[in-house]
Design a protein around this motif. Structure first.
Motif, PDB file in Angstrom:
ATOM      1  N   ILE A 109       5.191  -7.167 -10.528  1.00 46.31           N
ATOM      2  CA  ILE A 109       6.001  -7.330  -9.269  1.00 46.31           C
ATOM      3  C   ILE A 109       6.030  -5.858  -8.435  1.00 46.31           C
ATOM      4  O   ILE A 109       5.821  -5.538  -7.390  1.00 46.31           O
ATOM      5  CB  ILE A 109       7.322  -7.987  -9.474  1.00 46.31           C
ATOM      6  CG1 ILE A 109       7.022  -9.456  -9.912  1.00 46.31           C
ATOM      7  CG2 ILE A 109       8.116  -7.754  -8.401  1.00 46.31           C
ATOM      8  CD1 ILE A 109       8.495 -10.135 -10.088  1.00 46.31           C
ATOM      9  N   ALA A 110       6.334  -5.033  -9.376  1.00 46.12           N
ATOM     10  CA  ALA A 110       6.600  -3.629  -9.055  1.00 46.12           C
ATOM     11  C   ALA A 110       5.389  -3.096  -8.202  1.00 46.12           C
ATOM     12  O   ALA A 110       5.477  -2.770  -7.160  1.00 46.12           O
ATOM     13  CB  ALA A 110       6.968  -2.654 -10.120  1.00 46.12           C
ATOM     14  N   GLU A 111       4.030  -3.342  -8.787  1.00 48.39           N
ATOM     15  CA  GLU A 111       2.803  -3.000  -8.206  1.00 48.39           C
ATOM     16  C   GLU A 111       2.559  -3.811  -7.041  1.00 48.39           C
ATOM     17  O   GLU A 111       2.094  -3.299  -5.859  1.00 48.39           O
ATOM     18  CB  GLU A 111       1.820  -3.085  -9.343  1.00 48.39           C
ATOM     19  CG  GLU A 111       0.398  -2.809  -8.938  1.00 48.39           C
ATOM     20  CD  GLU A 111      -0.720  -2.878  -9.714  1.00 48.39           C
ATOM     21  OE1 GLU A 111      -2.192  -2.649  -9.616  1.00 48.39           O
ATOM     22  OE2 GLU A 111      -0.504  -3.369 -10.951  1.00 48.39           O
ATOM     23  N   CYS A 112       2.670  -4.978  -7.211  1.00 42.86           N
ATOM     24  CA  CYS A 112       2.709  -6.030  -5.945  1.00 42.86           C
ATOM     25  C   CYS A 112       3.444  -5.459  -4.841  1.00 42.86           C
ATOM     26  O   CYS A 112       2.807  -5.551  -3.512  1.00 42.86           O
ATOM     27  CB  CYS A 112       2.588  -7.476  -6.155  1.00 42.86           C
ATOM     28  SG  CYS A 112       2.437  -8.715  -4.864  1.00 42.86           S
TER      29      CYS A 112
ATOM     30  N   GLU B 140       0.865  -1.026   0.051  1.00 45.55           N
ATOM     31  CA  GLU B 140      -0.074   0.182  -0.007  1.00 45.55           C
ATOM     32  C   GLU B 140       1.066   1.327   0.134  1.00 45.55           C
ATOM     33  O   GLU B 140       2.043   1.310   0.068  1.00 45.55           O
ATOM     34  CB  GLU B 140      -0.756   0.033   1.014  1.00 45.55           C
ATOM     35  CG  GLU B 140      -1.895  -1.177   1.298  1.00 45.55           C
ATOM     36  CD  GLU B 140      -2.393  -1.381   2.578  1.00 45.55           C
ATOM     37  OE1 GLU B 140      -2.368  -0.438   3.439  1.00 45.55           O
ATOM     38  OE2 GLU B 140      -2.956  -2.613   3.043  1.00 45.55           O
ATOM     39  N   ASN B 141       0.192   2.370  -0.094  1.00 46.58           N
ATOM     40  CA  ASN B 141       0.923   3.543  -0.097  1.00 46.58           C
ATOM     41  C   ASN B 141       1.266   4.201   1.304  1.00 46.58           C
ATOM     42  O   ASN B 141       0.250   4.692   1.797  1.00 46.58           O
ATOM     43  CB  ASN B 141       0.081   4.559  -0.800  1.00 46.58           C
ATOM     44  CG  ASN B 141       0.749   6.194  -1.015  1.00 46.58           C
ATOM     45  OD1 ASN B 141       2.000   5.982  -0.746  1.00 46.58           O
ATOM     46  ND2 ASN B 141       0.122   6.860  -0.863  1.00 46.58           N
ATOM     47  N   ILE B 142       2.349   3.495   1.844  1.00 44.38           N
ATOM     48  CA  ILE B 142       2.726   3.964   3.326  1.00 44.38           C
ATOM     49  C   ILE B 142       3.555   5.193   3.259  1.00 44.38           C
ATOM     50  O   ILE B 142       4.529   5.452   2.498  1.00 44.38           O
ATOM     51  CB  ILE B 142       3.494   2.856   3.899  1.00 44.38           C
ATOM     52  CG1 ILE B 142       2.668   1.514   4.012  1.00 44.38           C
ATOM     53  CG2 ILE B 142       3.849   3.290   5.433  1.00 44.38           C
ATOM     54  CD1 ILE B 142       3.272   0.290   4.370  1.00 44.38           C
TER      55      ILE B 142
ATOM     56  N   TYR C 149       5.446   2.990  -9.992  1.00 46.44           N
ATOM     57  CA  TYR C 149       5.988   2.797 -11.264  1.00 46.44           C
ATOM     58  C   TYR C 149       6.906   1.778 -11.234  1.00 46.44           C
ATOM     59  O   TYR C 149       7.736   1.811 -10.630  1.00 46.44           O
ATOM     60  CB  TYR C 149       6.484   4.220 -11.640  1.00 46.44           C
ATOM     61  CG  TYR C 149       5.577   5.260 -11.736  1.00 46.44           C
ATOM     62  CD1 TYR C 149       4.289   5.535 -12.570  1.00 46.44           C
ATOM     63  CD2 TYR C 149       5.645   6.385 -10.719  1.00 46.44           C
ATOM     64  CE1 TYR C 149       3.522   6.439 -12.368  1.00 46.44           C
ATOM     65  CE2 TYR C 149       4.982   7.443 -10.481  1.00 46.44           C
ATOM     66  CZ  TYR C 149       3.760   7.521 -11.691  1.00 46.44           C
ATOM     67  OH  TYR C 149       3.038   8.598 -11.437  1.00 46.44           O
ATOM     68  N   ASP C 150       6.956   1.126 -12.455  1.00 44.03           N
ATOM     69  CA  ASP C 150       7.853  -0.157 -12.664  1.00 44.03           C
ATOM     70  C   ASP C 150       9.236   0.539 -13.059  1.00 44.03           C
ATOM     71  O   ASP C 150      10.415   0.033 -12.755  1.00 44.03           O
ATOM     72  CB  ASP C 150       7.409  -1.134 -13.832  1.00 44.03           C
ATOM     73  CG  ASP C 150       7.306  -0.581 -15.114  1.00 44.03           C
ATOM     74  OD1 ASP C 150       6.938   0.818 -15.068  1.00 44.03           O
ATOM     75  OD2 ASP C 150       7.385  -1.006 -16.070  1.00 44.03           O
ATOM     76  N   SER C 151       9.168   1.727 -13.733  1.00 43.18           N
ATOM     77  CA  SER C 151      10.833   2.318 -13.934  1.00 43.18           C
ATOM     78  C   SER C 151      11.450   2.743 -12.534  1.00 43.18           C
ATOM     79  O   SER C 151      12.504   2.441 -12.370  1.00 43.18           O
ATOM     80  CB  SER C 151      10.439   3.476 -14.568  1.00 43.18           C
ATOM     81  OG  SER C 151       9.601   4.414 -14.008  1.00 43.18           O
TER      82      SER C 151
ATOM     83  N   LYS D  46      13.297  -6.758  -0.906  1.00 43.53           N
ATOM     84  CA  LYS D  46      13.444  -8.165  -0.300  1.00 43.53           C
ATOM     85  C   LYS D  46      12.267  -9.007  -0.702  1.00 43.53           C
ATOM     86  O   LYS D  46      12.336 -10.235  -1.293  1.00 43.53           O
ATOM     87  CB  LYS D  46      13.397  -8.244   1.110  1.00 43.53           C
ATOM     88  CG  LYS D  46      13.700  -9.640   1.437  1.00 43.53           C
ATOM     89  CD  LYS D  46      13.713  -9.637   3.168  1.00 43.53           C
ATOM     90  CE  LYS D  46      13.800 -11.302   3.639  1.00 43.53           C
ATOM     91  NZ  LYS D  46      13.788 -11.102   5.339  1.00 43.53           N
ATOM     92  N   ILE D  47      10.811  -8.649  -0.855  1.00 44.13           N
ATOM     93  CA  ILE D  47       9.724  -9.151  -1.370  1.00 44.13           C
ATOM     94  C   ILE D  47       9.933  -9.229  -2.927  1.00 44.13           C
ATOM     95  O   ILE D  47       9.568 -10.319  -3.354  1.00 44.13           O
ATOM     96  CB  ILE D  47       8.399  -8.502  -0.950  1.00 44.13           C
ATOM     97  CG1 ILE D  47       8.306  -8.476   0.613  1.00 44.13           C
ATOM     98  CG2 ILE D  47       7.223  -9.092  -1.608  1.00 44.13           C
ATOM     99  CD1 ILE D  47       8.267  -9.897   1.101  1.00 44.13           C
ATOM    100  N   SER D  48      10.403  -8.449  -3.650  1.00 41.61           N
ATOM    101  CA  SER D  48      10.423  -8.467  -4.851  1.00 41.61           C
ATOM    102  C   SER D  48      11.431  -9.576  -5.389  1.00 41.61           C
ATOM    103  O   SER D  48      11.416 -10.194  -6.322  1.00 41.61           O
ATOM    104  CB  SER D  48      10.746  -6.914  -5.309  1.00 41.61           C
ATOM    105  OG  SER D  48      12.172  -6.662  -5.334  1.00 41.61           O
TER     106      SER D  48
END
Length: 313
Positions: A261-264, A205-207, A269-271, A245-247
């Motif tokens: 993966i970036a979104e998850c 989430e957006n923390i 942004y993936d960039s 680490k999760i990615s």
């Protein structure tokens, strides 16, 4: 919803939930007995962070503010009742000591202080021994069964009797634990640990730093100082490291695309994800994915490259 009496045309101000997940607390115009039967949870109750470990009970009223922060294998059951269900003279408007009531009902009112008089150190949470848990759970199950079965016209009387037994048992536990001074918060469960657990549960989430500060009632400087002392990094550095680490795990063990993966992992942004992954780990996500077993796990520092034989390059 209040129970509709099937035997008489009346509504009984009680509700029972066999599978409570603490997401709709407190109940309006009710006192609530919440029995945590399995697992654990972290909640924010009246601006105080508290850890719940089964078995335990939470005594709440309509005056409380409760937010579930994190839970693990949580299972709970709850019973909600209007105070006047115990005694007709009791209601939320006359539960204060300054309001006179018939002396014969003062003890019943005193027992409700577990629900209505929460302090910095006591937020209605009672730890249970195995023996007390068996007794409390048995009463809760009987109340729940009678609430739904309404076996005859006297079902409300039986529930009221069992509720009084339950309140007496909880009040005895409250008095004993008050004497033992068990209501002091654990020092080991501090602001940095609370924020770290929140990050572990909400990294996608957006923390924001402001949100973490609000969570533990600290300013940015104080929170980052506590974080650095415990984790050797700031809050937002910890968040980034945990997301990376999760990615790394997702790149190793899934067929998800880079942007997925970036979104998850909470990157907008993936960039930006690729930029941070490359800067922190020393290689791009695409290169890492080709042979993930060649690299060590990310721990906040650049990962090391390992030969297939186990030696370091």
């Amino acid at each position: 919803m209040p129970q509709q009496d099937r035997h008489k045309e009346r509504v009984i101000p009680i509700e029972f939930n066999f599978y409570d997940i603490l997401d709709h607390l407190p109940a309006k115009k009710r006192c609530s007995i919440v029995l945590i039967t399995c697992g654990s949870a972290t909640i924010k109750i009246n601006s105080h962070i508290r850890r719940l470990n089964s078995p335990c009970v939470i005594c709440l009223s309509q005056y409380d503010a409760v937010e579930l922060i994190h839970c693990e294998n949580l299972s709970a059951k709850s019973f909600h009742f209007d105070p006047w269900y115990i005694k007709a003279c009791l209601c939320f408007d006359n539960l204060e000591d300054s309001i006179p009531i018939d002396p014969q009902y003062t003890y019943d009112r005193t027992k409700l202080y577990m629900f209505t008089k929460h302090t910095e150190h006591f937020q209605g949470i009672l730890s249970l021994t195995p023996q007390s848990y068996i007794h409390i759970n048995e009463l809760m199950l009987m109340i729940g069964a009678e609430t739904f079965s309404q076996s005859d016209g006297f079902w409300t009387c039986r529930i009221r009797r069992m509720l009084l037994q339950l309140l007496n048992s909880l009040y005895d536990i409250f008095i004993d634990q008050q004497k033992l001074k068990l209501f002091e918060p654990l020092e080991s469960y501090n602001s940095a640990t609370i924020c770290a657990e929140y990050i572990h549960s909400h990294y996608a989430e957006n923390i924001t730093l402001s949100a973490l500060c609000e969570l533990v009632n600290l300013n940015r400087t104080s929170l980052n100082q506590k974080f650095k002392a415990q984790f050797s990094c700031t809050c937002m550095e910890y968040l980034l490291n945990y997301r990376l680490k999760i990615s790394q795990e997702l790149l190793s063990n899934s067929n998800m695309k880079i942007h997925e993966i970036a979104e998850c992992c909470g990157f907008k942004y993936d960039s930006y994800f690729i930029k941070q992954f490359t800067a922190k780990l020393g290689i791009s996500p695409a290169i890492y994915r080709k042979n993930p077993l060649t690299y060590s796990a990310y721990d906040g520092k650049k990962i090391t490259t390992t030969r297939l034989t186990g030696g370091l390059l």
